[in-house]
Design an enzyme around this catalytic site. Structure first.
Site, PDB file in Angstrom:
ATOM      1  N   LYS A  17       8.812   1.356   0.484  1.00 55.00           N
ATOM      2  CA  LYS A  17       7.975   1.172   1.663  1.00 55.00           C
ATOM      3  C   LYS A  17       8.772   1.497   2.921  1.00 55.00           C
ATOM      4  CE  LYS A  17       4.996  -2.446  -0.272  1.00 55.00           C
ATOM      5  NZ  LYS A  17       4.519  -3.849  -0.136  1.00 55.00           N
ATOM      6  N   CYS A  82       3.302  18.454   4.189  1.00 55.00           N
ATOM      7  CA  CYS A  82       3.593  17.771   2.926  1.00 55.00           C
ATOM      8  C   CYS A  82       4.230  18.684   1.885  1.00 55.00           C
ATOM      9  CB  CYS A  82       2.329  17.144   2.355  1.00 55.00           C
ATOM     10  SG  CYS A  82       1.582  15.912   3.444  1.00 55.00           S
ATOM     11  N   GLY A 119      -2.109  11.190  13.444  1.00 49.82           N
ATOM     12  CA  GLY A 119      -2.659  12.507  13.778  1.00 49.82           C
ATOM     13  C   GLY A 119      -1.642  13.462  14.346  1.00 49.82           C
ATOM     14  N   ARG A 202      -9.994  -1.742  -1.737  1.00 50.08           N
ATOM     15  CA  ARG A 202     -10.581  -1.520  -0.403  1.00 50.08           C
ATOM     16  C   ARG A 202     -11.072  -0.081  -0.230  1.00 50.08           C
ATOM     17  NH1 ARG A 202      -8.065  -0.143   4.493  1.00 50.08           N
ATOM     18  NH2 ARG A 202      -5.996  -0.524   3.595  1.00 50.08           N
ATOM     19  N   CYS A 213      -5.138   6.357  -3.221  1.00 53.67           N
ATOM     20  CA  CYS A 213      -4.405   7.023  -2.144  1.00 53.67           C
ATOM     21  C   CYS A 213      -2.905   6.794  -2.293  1.00 53.67           C
ATOM     22  CB  CYS A 213      -4.843   6.484  -0.786  1.00 53.67           C
ATOM     23  SG  CYS A 213      -6.628   6.497  -0.494  1.00 53.67           S
ATOM     24  N   CYS A 214      -2.117   7.793  -1.952  1.00 54.14           N
ATOM     25  CA  CYS A 214      -0.666   7.632  -2.006  1.00 54.14           C
ATOM     26  C   CYS A 214      -0.193   6.795  -0.824  1.00 54.14           C
ATOM     27  CB  CYS A 214       0.025   8.987  -1.998  1.00 54.14           C
ATOM     28  SG  CYS A 214      -0.105   9.885  -0.420  1.00 54.14           S
TER      29      CYS A 214
END
Length: 403
Positions: A17, A82, A119, A202, A213-214
């Site tokens: 994390k 990415c 963003g 969620r 989701c990653c």
């Protein structure tokens, strides 16, 4: 004349994390030292180094590598969203292949901010993905919040509409990757989840839930590449895994003329790059035993099956239902746990994929080992855009030997 290129050493930190694993110089150094130790060579044999990271100040690559050695070699810093790590790998492969150097080091690392991808780093200039957002807005409402799950959530909705795919297919993919990741000591998430748990987590956007989701991650990975002559010189035939082909593709104009969310999410780039790769190498998707692909979202993994020709167009749902994407099926996809379980430190992801496939082809993957793995396929996607696909082959065969 193109020369053969081999990976002879790989290294990878735990993916953790954001903010829990120290700073990027620490884990960048660790990944490089592991790769050099794996190859059994010292830093002074490296002739050029290519470093990838998507967020950070200029010359961060030098900041990492100067800890290991200051030998005056060229060091490049790469940012391709990415697909940064595999873009760096692609550059290094071309340098060795062209005969400009014999030994290259590739490093990918990232220190990310907690939470969903933002963003962009700069608010006072045009966004690189601004035109992509405009195109998406032509077809649907762009809602407040992170844009990345909207790109891939809408791509999933398009596939559902075209081919009858369901949310359960995406949940099955996520469950498979979490199951694989539970066997990977370097993965950020080591917990298995049921399909129902994934569907009931969620809601994020469209068919996507949190467990599809990653996560954002900190971490690093590295690889040492050599020419055939260097492999022989350093006696690394037993370590060498050949990169038998590698292709990069970017977007084409119909991204902005066609109304396709899947094209916005890079599906066409994947199809272009993989076709070039198969045509140039003479290897087909049916020859592949193990795959590491860019599952930033479960929807993207499903769509990518078709782009990589692992199954036919519109057949990805059946591919999932038949279990052809995991152990006991036709091909094992993301034995590492993929981005969903392993984590996604942007600049490191492409090199982590490379490391996993090298371990698989060497037979060093432990409890994740894919039986009789001989040919491996890598796919790394960056919106904005670039896709890199690569094929790896088990074992070393010099130019004087017959296949």
């Amino acid at each position: 004349m193109e020369r053969k290129v081999f990976v002879v050493g790989v290294g990878m930190t735990d993916f953790v994390k954001p903010g829990t694993g120290g700073d990027y110089p620490e884990y960048g150094k660790k990944a490089v030292e592991e790769a050099l130790a794996d190859a059994g060579v010292k830093y002074d044999v490296i002739q050029q180094a290519i470093c990838g990271y998507a967020s950070g100040d200029s010359t961060s690559g030098q900041r990492v590598l100067y800890q290991i050695g200051m030998t005056g070699i060229p060091i490049y810093n790469v940012n391709n969203n990415c697909s940064t790590g595999s873009s760096a790998l692609f550059i290094a492969k071309q340098l060795v292949e062209a005969g400009l150097i014999d030994v290259a080091l590739v490093l990918g690392f990232e220190k990310m901010s907690p939470g969903a991808l933002g963003g962009g780093n700069f608010k006072d200039r045009a966004s690189p993905l601004g035109k992509h957002v405009e195109k998406m807005a032509e077809m649907t409402e762009v809602v407040k919040g992170p844009l990345t799950p909207q790109y891939f959530g809408n791509a999933g909705l398009e596939h559902m509409k075209r081919y009858g795919t369901t949310k359960v297919h995406f949940a099955k993919i996520a469950a498979k990757n979490h199951r694989h990741g539970a066997k990977n000591r370097r993965a950020q998430s080591k917990r298995e989840y049921t399909v129902d748990e994934i569907l009931n987590s969620r809601k994020i956007y469209g068919p996507l839930t949190k467990l599809m989701c990653c996560p954002t991650s900190d971490g690093a990975a590295a690889a040492v590449l050599m020419s055939e002559s260097a492999v022989i010189r350093y006696g690394l035939q037993g370590k060498a895994v050949e990169i038998i082909g590698m292709e990069m593709a970017t977007d084409t104009p119909d991204l902005f003329t066609d109304n396709s969310f899947m094209k916005i999410a890079g599906a066409q780039m994947t199809a272009i790059a993989s076709k070039r790769l198969y045509d140039k190498t003479g290897v087909s998707a049916m020859d592949v035993n193990v795959v590491e692909l860019h599952d930033c979202f479960a929807t993207n993994e499903l769509i990518t099956y078709e782009g990589l020709q692992l199954c036919g167009e519109g057949q990805a749902g059946k591919f999932v239902d038949d279990g052809d994407n995991t152990y006991g099926g036709r091909v094992v996809v993301n034995p590492s746990g993929g981005l969903i379980a392993k984590g996604h430190p942007l600049g490191a992801t492409g090199l982590a994929q490379c490391a996993e496939l090298v371990w698989q082809l060497r037979g060093e993957a432990g409890i994740r080992q894919v039986k009789n793995a001989k040919i491996a396929l890598q796919h790394n996607l960056g919106l904005g855009g670039a896709v890199v696909v690569a094929l790896y082959k088990k074992g070393f065969t010099d130019a004087k030997s017959k296949l």
